[in-house]
Design a protein around this motif. Structure first.
Motif, PDB file in Angstrom:
ATOM      1  N   SER B 137     -27.741 -61.128  28.429  1.00  0.00           N
ATOM      2  CA  SER B 137     -27.954 -62.563  28.593  1.00  0.00           C
ATOM      3  C   SER B 137     -26.639 -63.319  28.768  1.00  0.00           C
ATOM      4  N   VAL B 138     -25.609 -62.927  28.023  1.00  0.00           N
ATOM      5  CA  VAL B 138     -24.348 -63.670  28.100  1.00  0.00           C
ATOM      6  C   VAL B 138     -23.386 -63.067  29.124  1.00  0.00           C
ATOM      7  N   LEU B 139     -23.734 -61.898  29.690  1.00  0.00           N
ATOM      8  CA  LEU B 139     -22.877 -61.243  30.688  1.00  0.00           C
ATOM      9  C   LEU B 139     -23.664 -61.024  31.981  1.00  0.00           C
ATOM     10  N   PRO B 140     -24.050 -62.101  32.664  1.00  0.00           N
ATOM     11  CA  PRO B 140     -24.923 -61.941  33.831  1.00  0.00           C
ATOM     12  C   PRO B 140     -24.265 -61.168  34.974  1.00  0.00           C
ATOM     13  N   ARG B 141     -22.922 -61.093  34.973  1.00  0.00           N
ATOM     14  CA  ARG B 141     -22.238 -60.390  36.069  1.00  0.00           C
ATOM     15  C   ARG B 141     -21.896 -58.943  35.710  1.00  0.00           C
ATOM     16  N   SER B 142     -22.294 -58.503  34.528  1.00  0.00           N
ATOM     17  CA  SER B 142     -22.011 -57.128  34.111  1.00  0.00           C
ATOM     18  C   SER B 142     -23.270 -56.275  34.208  1.00  0.00           C
ATOM     19  N   ARG B 143     -23.062 -54.959  34.185  1.00  0.00           N
ATOM     20  CA  ARG B 143     -24.198 -54.025  34.194  1.00  0.00           C
ATOM     21  C   ARG B 143     -24.331 -53.503  32.769  1.00  0.00           C
ATOM     22  N   VAL B 144     -25.274 -54.055  32.027  1.00  0.00           N
ATOM     23  CA  VAL B 144     -25.361 -53.760  30.598  1.00  0.00           C
ATOM     24  C   VAL B 144     -26.272 -52.560  30.348  1.00  0.00           C
ATOM     25  N   VAL B 145     -25.761 -51.652  29.539  1.00  0.00           N
ATOM     26  CA  VAL B 145     -26.464 -50.441  29.134  1.00  0.00           C
ATOM     27  C   VAL B 145     -26.424 -50.404  27.607  1.00  0.00           C
ATOM     28  N   ALA B 146     -27.450 -49.837  26.988  1.00  0.00           N
ATOM     29  CA  ALA B 146     -27.460 -49.640  25.532  1.00  0.00           C
ATOM     30  C   ALA B 146     -27.380 -48.145  25.250  1.00  0.00           C
ATOM     31  N   ALA B 147     -26.465 -47.750  24.375  1.00  0.00           N
ATOM     32  CA  ALA B 147     -26.305 -46.308  24.087  1.00  0.00           C
ATOM     33  C   ALA B 147     -25.422 -46.116  22.862  1.00  0.00           C
ATOM     34  N   PHE B 148     -25.360 -44.899  22.378  1.00  0.00           N
ATOM     35  CA  PHE B 148     -24.470 -44.483  21.278  1.00  0.00           C
ATOM     36  C   PHE B 148     -24.805 -45.148  19.938  1.00  0.00           C
ATOM     37  N   HIS B 149     -26.069 -45.527  19.733  1.00  0.00           N
ATOM     38  CA  HIS B 149     -26.431 -46.195  18.484  1.00  0.00           C
ATOM     39  C   HIS B 149     -26.435 -45.258  17.294  1.00  0.00           C
ATOM     40  N   HIS B 150     -26.782 -44.001  17.503  1.00  0.00           N
ATOM     41  CA  HIS B 150     -27.082 -43.118  16.373  1.00  0.00           C
ATOM     42  C   HIS B 150     -25.990 -42.100  16.103  1.00  0.00           C
ATOM     43  N   VAL B 151     -24.871 -42.220  16.800  1.00  0.00           N
ATOM     44  CA  VAL B 151     -23.805 -41.250  16.573  1.00  0.00           C
ATOM     45  C   VAL B 151     -23.223 -41.445  15.177  1.00  0.00           C
ATOM     46  N   SER B 152     -22.938 -40.343  14.524  1.00  0.00           N
ATOM     47  CA  SER B 152     -22.316 -40.399  13.206  1.00  0.00           C
ATOM     48  C   SER B 152     -20.806 -40.480  13.364  1.00  0.00           C
ATOM     49  N   ALA B 153     -20.222 -41.591  12.917  1.00  0.00           N
ATOM     50  CA  ALA B 153     -18.771 -41.746  13.010  1.00  0.00           C
ATOM     51  C   ALA B 153     -18.068 -40.627  12.240  1.00  0.00           C
ATOM     52  N   VAL B 154     -18.674 -40.220  11.119  1.00  0.00           N
ATOM     53  CA  VAL B 154     -18.075 -39.151  10.317  1.00  0.00           C
ATOM     54  C   VAL B 154     -17.929 -37.870  11.145  1.00  0.00           C
ATOM     55  N   LEU B 155     -18.977 -37.514  11.864  1.00  0.00           N
ATOM     56  CA  LEU B 155     -18.921 -36.286  12.661  1.00  0.00           C
ATOM     57  C   LEU B 155     -17.971 -36.449  13.847  1.00  0.00           C
ATOM     58  N   LEU B 156     -18.001 -37.615  14.495  1.00  0.00           N
ATOM     59  CA  LEU B 156     -17.131 -37.830  15.656  1.00  0.00           C
ATOM     60  C   LEU B 156     -15.662 -37.741  15.269  1.00  0.00           C
ATOM     61  N   LEU B 157     -15.350 -38.210  14.062  1.00  0.00           N
ATOM     62  CA  LEU B 157     -13.947 -38.269  13.628  1.00  0.00           C
ATOM     63  C   LEU B 157     -13.470 -36.971  12.979  1.00  0.00           C
ATOM     64  N   ASP B 158     -14.405 -36.062  12.661  1.00  0.00           N
ATOM     65  CA  ASP B 158     -14.037 -34.848  11.938  1.00  0.00           C
ATOM     66  C   ASP B 158     -13.479 -33.807  12.907  1.00  0.00           C
ATOM     67  N   PRO B 159     -12.191 -33.487  12.815  1.00  0.00           N
ATOM     68  CA  PRO B 159     -11.613 -32.512  13.753  1.00  0.00           C
ATOM     69  C   PRO B 159     -12.192 -31.115  13.579  1.00  0.00           C
ATOM     70  N   GLU B 160     -12.857 -30.874  12.441  1.00  0.00           N
ATOM     71  CA  GLU B 160     -13.490 -29.565  12.226  1.00  0.00           C
ATOM     72  C   GLU B 160     -14.823 -29.443  12.968  1.00  0.00           C
ATOM     73  N   VAL B 161     -15.372 -30.576  13.397  1.00  0.00           N
ATOM     74  CA  VAL B 161     -16.671 -30.567  14.077  1.00  0.00           C
ATOM     75  C   VAL B 161     -16.424 -30.479  15.584  1.00  0.00           C
ATOM     76  N   ASP B 162     -16.661 -29.291  16.147  1.00  0.00           N
ATOM     77  CA  ASP B 162     -16.426 -29.113  17.578  1.00  0.00           C
ATOM     78  C   ASP B 162     -17.543 -29.749  18.408  1.00  0.00           C
ATOM     79  N   ALA B 163     -18.787 -29.481  18.003  1.00  0.00           N
ATOM     80  CA  ALA B 163     -19.929 -29.965  18.779  1.00  0.00           C
ATOM     81  C   ALA B 163     -20.816 -30.814  17.889  1.00  0.00           C
ATOM     82  N   VAL B 164     -21.365 -31.859  18.470  1.00  0.00           N
ATOM     83  CA  VAL B 164     -22.231 -32.782  17.732  1.00  0.00           C
ATOM     84  C   VAL B 164     -23.670 -32.542  18.187  1.00  0.00           C
ATOM     85  N   ASP B 165     -24.550 -32.324  17.203  1.00  0.00           N
ATOM     86  CA  ASP B 165     -25.947 -31.966  17.478  1.00  0.00           C
ATOM     87  C   ASP B 165     -26.770 -33.246  17.626  1.00  0.00           C
ATOM     88  N   LEU B 166     -26.783 -33.799  18.840  1.00  0.00           N
ATOM     89  CA  LEU B 166     -27.316 -35.157  19.031  1.00  0.00           C
ATOM     90  C   LEU B 166     -27.657 -35.402  20.496  1.00  0.00           C
TER      91      LEU B 166
END
Lengths: 230, 230
Positions: B137-166
């Motif tokens: 609504s506020v960005l009429p000239r942009s192409r708005v997409v919704a995504a990445f809502h459910h990613v776990s920041a903990v898993l994304l930031l953990d260098p021990e986690v190679d692959a994220v099951d999502l």
């Protein structure tokens, strides 16, 4: 039962329970009724017409499976657990009319208030927040749980499909009731019943069915969801 | 790119793109920024403070990874794809202030408007329906997409986690834009980007994060979702 739980995955024994499926002549209702009966539970299909309920029970294999059909009120009165699988139109009125029969029972709402237009499915606004909260509002003496929103009737009804690749999210504010319905979900081979939050978070689970329909249209799938890391 | 697709699973090549992450000093923003940079994309962390953005970039490994920090407007101006990972409070104001910088770009909203009380998380009402629809609504000239809502920041930031099951659900009304963001999700090992419906069905995806938090509390997990039969 929860005080006997060692882990949140433990589930109680629900064998021997009688399960009524109101709106049990629809696709979702028949699919659930069939799977519960195949698992050995005593199943009663409810419908506005006892005759249609009996016909549906016979078509699902009443000769070989523990499944029968009754008018909705009689079906509700017979059961320990009552699944509400009616169309959203008429949801409130049916539940109001069965308040007495449903008192003291676990009532499982699996209704998805959705609309459809040229752009596909979308969630309808619900005054109480969700169909499940509407059920809780009109059934103060029942233990209302929300579950089974995303099951594919096609897969449930397909005798070639032995196991269904799906987690059933079970929502509610009564731990024993949600545990029992988690156990009920798990009688379907392949399915896990996963606690999915309080009833006030049911709207998005119901509305998510619109996204599943959109996914099915894009990918020509019978999509479900699995919860990872649980 | 969609007219080159053979199947709905095909994704375009997004290597070489510059991705800005607004609110990139928060956990979710840093987690996404790190994974995109590890995948070789050019990443710009945006923050209200250029200094804090630079510090975050350095802590994420700016010496070894293609990642830098700038003030939000400068970050947005540099990028082809802009991730909005800011707190819900201030979401609208930030986007209004960047309308010019975001014009013509793919803007990916991953904001979850949630409240918390003694009973846990719940979805906040949003006048436009969802954070993503507010962005559109506020960005009429942009192409708005919704995504990445459910990613776990903990898993994304953990260098021990190679692959994220999502599976990352990607919603929007612009097929090319959602395809590009599906491809962006898929640069994270283990992740699939799945089309999840039109933007008007974003509310329940944002609100579902409340259920994920409830699941995490019950099961002591970092839960995500997978779409089955896709």
């Amino acid at each position: 039962m929860s005080d006997q739980q060692q882990t949140p995955h433990d589930i109680p024994d629900v064998s021997g329970r009688t399960v009524a499926v109101l709106g049990g002549t629809g696709d979702q209702g028949r699919g659930l009724a069939r799977r519960f009966a195949v698992a050995g539970l005593d199943v009663v299909i409810g419908s506005r017409s006892a005759q249609r309920a009996q016909t549906a029970a016979e078509e699902l294999g009443a000769g070989d499976l523990p499944i029968r059909g009754l008018e909705n009120a009689a079906a509700a009165a017979e059961a320990d657990i009552v699944i509400v699988a009616v169309p959203w139109e008429g949801h409130r009125e049916l539940l109001v009319s069965l308040e007495e029969e449903l008192a003291g029972k676990i009532v499982v709402d699996c209704v998805n208030p959705l609309g459809f237009d040229k752009q596909g499915p979308f969630a309808l606004p619900v005054e109480e927040g969700s169909a499940a909260q509407q059920a809780a509002s009109v059934l103060p003496r029942s233990r209302v749980v929300a579950a089974f929103h995303h099951v594919s009737a096609v897969l449930l009804l397909d005798p070639e499909v032995d196991a269904v690749d799906l987690d059933v999210l079970v929502l509610g504010d009564d731990r024993d009731a949600t545990d029992q319905i988690r156990a009920l979900a798990a009688v379907i081979p392949g399915v896990r019943g996963i606690f999915g939050g309080r009833l006030r978070n049911a709207h998005q689970i119901e509305a998510f069915t619109a996204n599943i329909i959109a996914i099915n249209r894009r990918y020509k799938s019978h999509a479900g969801i699995r919860i990872t890391d649980v």
